[in-house]
Design an enzyme around this catalytic site. Structure first.
Site, short mmCIF file in Angstrom:
data_model
loop_
_atom_site.label_atom_id
_atom_site.label_comp_id
_atom_site.label_asym_id
_atom_site.label_seq_id
_atom_site.Cartn_x
_atom_site.Cartn_y
_atom_site.Cartn_z
CB THR A 1 -0.90 0.07 1.25
OG1 THR A 1 -0.11 0.40 2.40
CG2 THR A 1 -1.63 -1.24 1.47
CG ASP A 2 1.11 5.82 -1.50
OD1 ASP A 2 2.15 6.07 -0.86
OD2 ASP A 2 0.80 6.42 -2.55
CD1 TRP A 3 5.88 5.88 3.71
CD2 TRP A 3 5.25 4.30 2.28
NE1 TRP A 3 6.96 5.05 3.49
CE2 TRP A 3 6.60 4.07 2.61
CE3 TRP A 3 4.63 3.40 1.41
CZ2 TRP A 3 7.34 3.00 2.10
CZ3 TRP A 3 5.37 2.34 0.89
CH2 TRP A 3 6.70 2.15 1.24
#
Length: 569
Positions: free
Chosen positions: A279-281
């Site tokens: 996932t993105d942060w």
């Protein structure tokens, strides 16, 4: 492996380093230390935030590997990095080049449109990353910048799917290095942001709640998928979904990292991807960044608890939580029976397999600080980057003033007088000059705060007062305007009155002046349209490329200097 050890593999977050190459132990930018994450949370994937000299980076990496080797299983660390070979000033998306060779931004590579150059660039990145122990590139970013106002266009290859597809193939080949697949001399690539993060509503970015909606009013969802299909065909092993939530599509209106229809249904089942999805942060927990609160980017699931969000990410089919270190959440999910240990095993196998392919369990765990000093930013790599900077410049207009010759009297603004003095006589007032050279950055709406202020979004035209000041100079003396295009700009008045106009995507003053004086030729072509008006942009469909029927400068526009035998190509 214990559940705790498996959970540790499923998390990747930032680490910083001390300038002398030692592990950061005290309080600072991040609320944890490497010893805590490796020793207590069993984590072995980290994103280096910032850096230092090549020797110090290599030594820091080795200290981190020693820490991991002392753990029960001795699983080696996979160290990752955002791009760090260009000119960006946004630490949320890329790092400054520092000791590394400096190239134009990705848009500049797109302006040249040369797959072989992109392969050479990525190969240079690979060799410099390997020297300091970075084994995972959190790039390339292959979103299509079809919404001109979007703040992340700078990291893309522009708005065209065919061009982006050609270049991402070369990019992945360069990072992979010799051989058909990932090996000990490879840098893995986390391709982002699936299924294409460009069509943001009103051009706002989903790092922030006001930009969470991704829309497709033109029906171009599949167009944005094309580069990702090319990346899969080229052997991509990792994918990162974006923050945005699709609106008005068949998919659930939740962020892509939570979206089972997108990750499992589209990416895994329809497109056949069995690699790592990270996932993105910062999707799960609220945090603090640059001293300011940063809510979790849990768009569409804000009402869920962090534990419930973690469960939804795993159920969606992702393998790793980016920018998070709450391993206890996964341990709790397994302990309660909400998530099975067999579900963890699927992701653990993918993550460990990648480490084995990269040779991290063999002799590639550690790096040589001496070799790091010899490799990073060496003369050959710097020369390659400087050539690319010069070639990427895009000549948009030329009233016959370029290339310059002799030693004209120069008035410069936002250009180093020291660099300009190598080519002409620098004067203090425009009226005393034969020619002015003006560097500008594309306009944007300044945003408040620390982190948010780094994102250039909003307006594409200059405020009236600033534009009037620019036009006064252009009417006083023939002026060459070089505008840094981190996204399109609306500049019809400047284009009309400038003696010459160039688009820049990351180039030093020395590179710019070399081109202006004909020591190198501009070879770039626009990787997106330059619209004629802001109202035209506001009427456009954000998911559709080349929306303008009458752009100021069209996609692919780029003039050339007159042919001359003694001018380098």
């Amino acid at each position: 492996m214990t559940v705790e050890e498996k959970a540790g593999l499923l998390f990747q977050t930032m680490l910083t380093m001390n300038p002398d190459g030692t592990l950061a132990e005290g309080t600072g930018l991040l609320p944890y230390t490497a010893r805590e994450l490796v020793g207590e949370r069993r984590m072995t994937h980290f994103n280096l935030l910032g850096g230092a000299g090549p020797r110090q980076m290599a030594e820091w990496h080795n200290h981190l590997q020693e820490l991991a080797e002392d753990s029960r299983l001795g699983i080696p660390v996979t160290l990752s990095s955002d791009p760090r070979h260009a000119f960006t000033d946004n630490p949320g998306t890329a790092m400054r080049a520092g000791a590394f060779s400096q190239w134009p931004e990705t848009l500049g590579l797109a302006a040249l449109g040369d797959p072989e150059l992109v392969r050479e660039y990525a190969d240079t990145v690979r060799r410099e990353y390997l020297a300091v122990g970075i084994r995972l590139a959190l790039h390339p970013q292959i979103d299509l910048a079809t919404e001109p106002r979007w703040a992340r266009g700078n990291g893309t290859f522009g708005e065209d799917a065919d061009l982006t597809s050609r270049l991402v193939t070369a990019y992945l080949e360069g990072l992979r290095g010799p051989g058909d697949g990932l090996g000990p001399d490879s840098v893995a690539a986390m391709v982002k942001h699936f299924p294409g993060g460009g069509p943001q509503k009103d051009g706002e970015d989903p790092h922030f709640a006001y930009g969470r909606e991704q829309v497709y009013p033109g029906g171009f969802f599949d167009y944005h998928l094309q580069p990702f299909k090319a990346a899969l065909a080229a052997g991509a092993t990792q994918m990162m979904p974006y923050y945005g939530m699709p609106v008005g599509t068949p998919y659930e209106e939740v962020g892509f990292g939570f979206n089972k229809g997108v990750i499992t249904g589209l990416l895994r089942e329809q497109l056949g991807f069995d690699g790592i999805v990270c996932t993105d942060w910062g999707l799960i927990t609220d945090s603090e960044l640059f001293g300011e609160p940063m809510p979790a980017r849990a768009w569409g699931v804000e009402h869920l608890t962090p534990l419930q969000r973690a469960a939804k990410v795993l159920d969606a089919g992702a393998d790793q939580f980016g920018g998070e270190h709450r391993t206890d959440l996964v341990v709790e999910l397994v302990g309660s029976g909400r998530v099975t240990e067999q579900r963890l095993d699927r992701s653990v196998r993918r993550l460990l397999t990648e480490k084995f392919r990269l040779g991290l369990f063999d002799d590639r765990r550690y790096v040589d600080p001496d070799r790091a000093e010899e490799t990073v930013g060496n003369a050959e790599f710097r020369a390659r980057g400087e050539v690319a900077q010069r070639r990427s410049l895009t000549l948009l207009k030329n009233d016959g003033v370029l290339p310059l010759s002799g030693r004209p009297k120069l008035y410069v603004r936002n250009v180093s007088a020291e660099s300009a003095a190598l080519h002409g006589d620098v004067v203090e007032e425009p009226a005393a000059a034969d020619l002015a050279v003006l560097r500008l950055s594309a306009p944007y709406d300044p945003r408040p705060g620390g982190f948010e202020s780094f994102f250039h979004a909003g307006r594409l035209d200059f405020p009236a007062e600033e534009l009037a000041e620019i036009l006064t100079l252009l009417r006083t003396v023939p002026t060459v305007v070089a505008i840094h295009l981190d996204r399109p700009a609306v500049v019809p008045e400047i284009a009309e009155h400038a003696a010459a106009l160039l688009g820049v995507y990351g180039a030093s003053d020395a590179a710019l002046l070399d081109v202006l004086f004909g020591h190198a030729d501009p070879r770039g072509r626009l990787p997106f349209q330059l619209p004629r008006s802001v109202s035209e942009v506001e009427r456009s469909l954000p998911d559709q490329p080349q929306q303008s029927t009458d752009p100021l400068f069209p996609f692919g526009h780029g003039l050339r200097y007159p042919a001359r035998q003694d001018r380098p190509a």
